[in-house]
Write a protein that holds these residues in place. Structure first.
Motif, mmCIF file in Angstrom:
data_model
loop_
_atom_site.group_PDB
_atom_site.id
_atom_site.type_symbol
_atom_site.label_atom_id
_atom_site.label_comp_id
_atom_site.label_asym_id
_atom_site.label_seq_id
_atom_site.Cartn_x
_atom_site.Cartn_y
_atom_site.Cartn_z
ATOM 1 N N LEU A 70 0.870 -1.182 0.000
ATOM 2 C CA LEU A 70 0.000 0.000 0.000
ATOM 3 C C LEU A 70 0.906 1.231 0.000
ATOM 4 O O LEU A 70 1.305 1.729 1.054
ATOM 5 N N ASN A 71 1.254 1.693 -1.178
ATOM 6 C CA ASN A 71 2.203 2.802 -1.315
ATOM 7 C C ASN A 71 1.485 4.135 -1.425
ATOM 8 O O ASN A 71 0.379 4.228 -1.945
ATOM 9 N N TYR A 72 2.138 5.156 -0.904
ATOM 10 C CA TYR A 72 1.612 6.517 -1.037
ATOM 11 C C TYR A 72 2.697 7.394 -1.660
ATOM 12 O O TYR A 72 3.847 6.998 -1.804
ATOM 13 N N GLY A 73 2.321 8.577 -2.068
ATOM 14 C CA GLY A 73 3.276 9.479 -2.685
ATOM 15 C C GLY A 73 3.597 9.137 -4.127
ATOM 16 O O GLY A 73 4.571 9.657 -4.685
ATOM 17 N N VAL A 74 2.790 8.276 -4.753
ATOM 18 C CA VAL A 74 3.064 7.855 -6.124
ATOM 19 C C VAL A 74 2.894 9.018 -7.090
ATOM 20 O O VAL A 74 3.762 9.289 -7.934
ATOM 21 N N SER A 88 3.494 0.435 -16.464
ATOM 22 C CA SER A 88 2.990 0.040 -15.156
ATOM 23 C C SER A 88 2.791 -1.462 -15.080
ATOM 24 O O SER A 88 1.985 -2.033 -15.824
ATOM 25 N N GLY A 89 3.508 -2.102 -14.160
ATOM 26 C CA GLY A 89 3.491 -3.551 -14.061
ATOM 27 C C GLY A 89 2.575 -4.068 -12.983
ATOM 28 O O GLY A 89 3.019 -4.388 -11.880
ATOM 29 N N GLY A 90 1.289 -4.173 -13.273
ATOM 30 C CA GLY A 90 0.360 -4.750 -12.314
ATOM 31 C C GLY A 90 -0.840 -3.875 -12.027
ATOM 32 O O GLY A 90 -1.094 -2.874 -12.710
ATOM 33 N N PHE A 91 -1.560 -4.250 -10.955
ATOM 34 C CA PHE A 91 -2.802 -3.554 -10.617
ATOM 35 C C PHE A 91 -2.882 -3.290 -9.112
ATOM 36 O O PHE A 91 -3.964 -3.224 -8.537
ATOM 37 N N ALA A 92 -1.728 -3.138 -8.480
ATOM 38 C CA ALA A 92 -1.686 -2.782 -7.067
ATOM 39 C C ALA A 92 -2.048 -1.305 -6.895
ATOM 40 O O ALA A 92 -2.263 -0.575 -7.871
ATOM 41 N N ALA A 93 -2.100 -0.849 -5.640
ATOM 42 C CA ALA A 93 -2.480 0.535 -5.365
ATOM 43 C C ALA A 93 -1.572 1.515 -6.099
ATOM 44 O O ALA A 93 -2.037 2.529 -6.641
ATOM 45 N N ALA A 94 -0.273 1.234 -6.139
ATOM 46 C CA ALA A 94 0.666 2.142 -6.809
ATOM 47 C C ALA A 94 0.414 2.189 -8.307
ATOM 48 O O ALA A 94 0.544 3.244 -8.941
ATOM 49 N N ALA A 98 -0.670 5.427 -10.481
ATOM 50 C CA ALA A 98 0.045 5.833 -11.690
ATOM 51 C C ALA A 98 -0.928 6.049 -12.844
ATOM 52 O O ALA A 98 -0.765 6.975 -13.653
ATOM 53 N N PHE A 99 -1.951 5.216 -12.926
ATOM 54 C CA PHE A 99 -2.988 5.374 -13.957
ATOM 55 C C PHE A 99 -3.730 6.697 -13.764
ATOM 56 O O PHE A 99 -3.964 7.447 -14.722
#
Length: 390
Positions: A70-74, A88-94, A98-99
């Motif tokens: 669960l990253n913030y500041g992206v 963007s590699g994946g569908f995590a919160a980061a 980014a999207f």
């Protein structure tokens, strides 16, 4: 072109690809969700491009192999970098952040991940919705297998905006280092550790990798060909139970060698006569590619996405279903009974096949694809199967 890559962690096999991409863009920055996953043991060494670890929390659910990041500041990090394209590699919160950044600031968003229609996301309506929304709205997608390409299209990606770039890796390094080991003065001494014909297995010792199935396949193979041995590289929670299985069933000549760093892998590849990939599910399966880069004849599970792209039946390798132990053992025995020149020819054909997926040419194709999304290239995505989009 300035490029930002958002991914969970940095892996050894990605470093050559990212380094090659860095040489073809004005600036490349890799944003990581974490420095390392709990189930990985590799050592990376020096990194030849810019890497930043995003701040965040890492929560590991019970019985999960890795944490949820669960990253913030992206968005803040991306605004500071101001990339033209976000890969963007994946569908995590980061990845979702980014999207959002790309939508807010008019940047190109390219989706890129190991994607199949058999993974855990299919059981979650929310995760399916996120995939449909992100992929359907992305400017382009990069699929690392035919299976992934089908999944991207299923989730709404326009087929002509999906580049199939079969999982890139450092083919040249593995091939050259393995050949060097075979020619080295210490080769025979190392090879003598394993009697007879060596079958090689590489992977985590977990249920999904089909290790128990492999031992049963090997047990049946050894009944017909008592001159074989099995070398298993990798570690994991099933190791103790697998060692008990070997002892209780008195399966001969099985060697558990534990986890091996990438720089030591060529000496084991050089010692093997046949590589067996026995997974019960893999979104790709890079170890198959690596074995083929070492010119090994290979046997590969039908449950790995890589098998469809890499195995030309009877030419670059053969496929098996590890659930069918008797049939799989019979296939292996038939291969081992072939004349030596036929096995060598199969290994050579496999190497020639994976050369197209070397990191440097793959990086050029990926960068050119992203430039095309910005209208800065004459590159046009081709339909599946045409030359130029292998």
């Amino acid at each position: 072109m300035k490029l930002a890559i958002v991914t969970n962690i940095l892996t050894p096999y990605r470093i050559p690809l990212f380094a090659a991409m860095a040489g073809q863009v004005d600036r490349l920055t890799v944003l990581l969700m974490a420095e390392r996953e709990e189930n990985r043991q590799w050592e990376l060494g020096a990194i030849p491009f810019e890497v930043q670890v995003l701040p965040g929390f890492h929560l590991r659910p019970r019985r999960a192999d890795v944490s949820i990041h669960l990253n913030y500041g992206v968005i803040r990090a991306l605004r500071r970098l101001n990339p033209d394209v976000v890969l963007s590699g994946g569908f995590a919160a980061a990845n979702v952040a980014a999207f959002v950044y790309c939508r807010l600031f008019g940047k190109k968003y390219v989706a890129w991940t190991h994607l199949t229609l058999q993974d855990g996301a299919e059981s979650s309506r929310l995760r399916r919705w996120i995939r449909h929304f992100v992929i359907g709205s992305a400017h382009g997608s990069i699929a690392e297998s035919s299976v992934a390409r089908e999944a991207f299209v299923h989730y709404g990606a326009p087929p002509r905006r999906v580049l199939r770039a079969v999982m890139p890796f450092d083919v040249s390094r593995i091939h050259e280092q393995t050949d060097a080991v075979r020619r080295s003065s210490g080769y025979q001494a190392f090879r003598s550790r394993y009697p007879g014909v060596v079958l090689l297995s590489i992977g985590q010792l977990i249920a999904r990798k089909g290790c128990r199935e492999m031992l049963e396949i090997y047990r049946r193979t050894a009944q017909v060909r008592p001159d074989v041995s099995l070398v298993m590289l990798g570690d994991g929670p099933e190791r103790a139970s697998l060692e008990r299985m070997v002892d209780e069933q008195r399966i001969p000549h099985v060697f558990f060698e534990g986890y091996v760093q990438s720089e030591d892998l060529p000496q084991y590849l050089a010692c093997a006569d046949l590589f067996v990939f026995h997974t019960l599910y893999d979104a790709f399966g890079l170890v198959l590619s690596e074995a083929m880069a070492a010119s090994l004849p290979v046997v590969s599970s039908v449950h790995a996405a890589a098998t469809r792209d890499l195995i030309k039946e009877g030419v670059t390798g053969v496929s098996i279903d590890p659930h069918a132990a008797a049939a799989s053992a019979e296939t292996i025995v038939k291969l081992l009974d072939l004349p030596r020149r036929d096995l060598v020819g199969m290994g050579r054909a496999g190497y020639e096949h994976v050369r197209a997926f070397d990191a440097v040419p793959s990086a050029a194709r990926i960068v050119e694809f992203m430039r095309s999304l910005m209208g800065r290239s004459d590159w046009l995505p081709m339909v599946e199967g045409q030359e130029g989009n292998p």
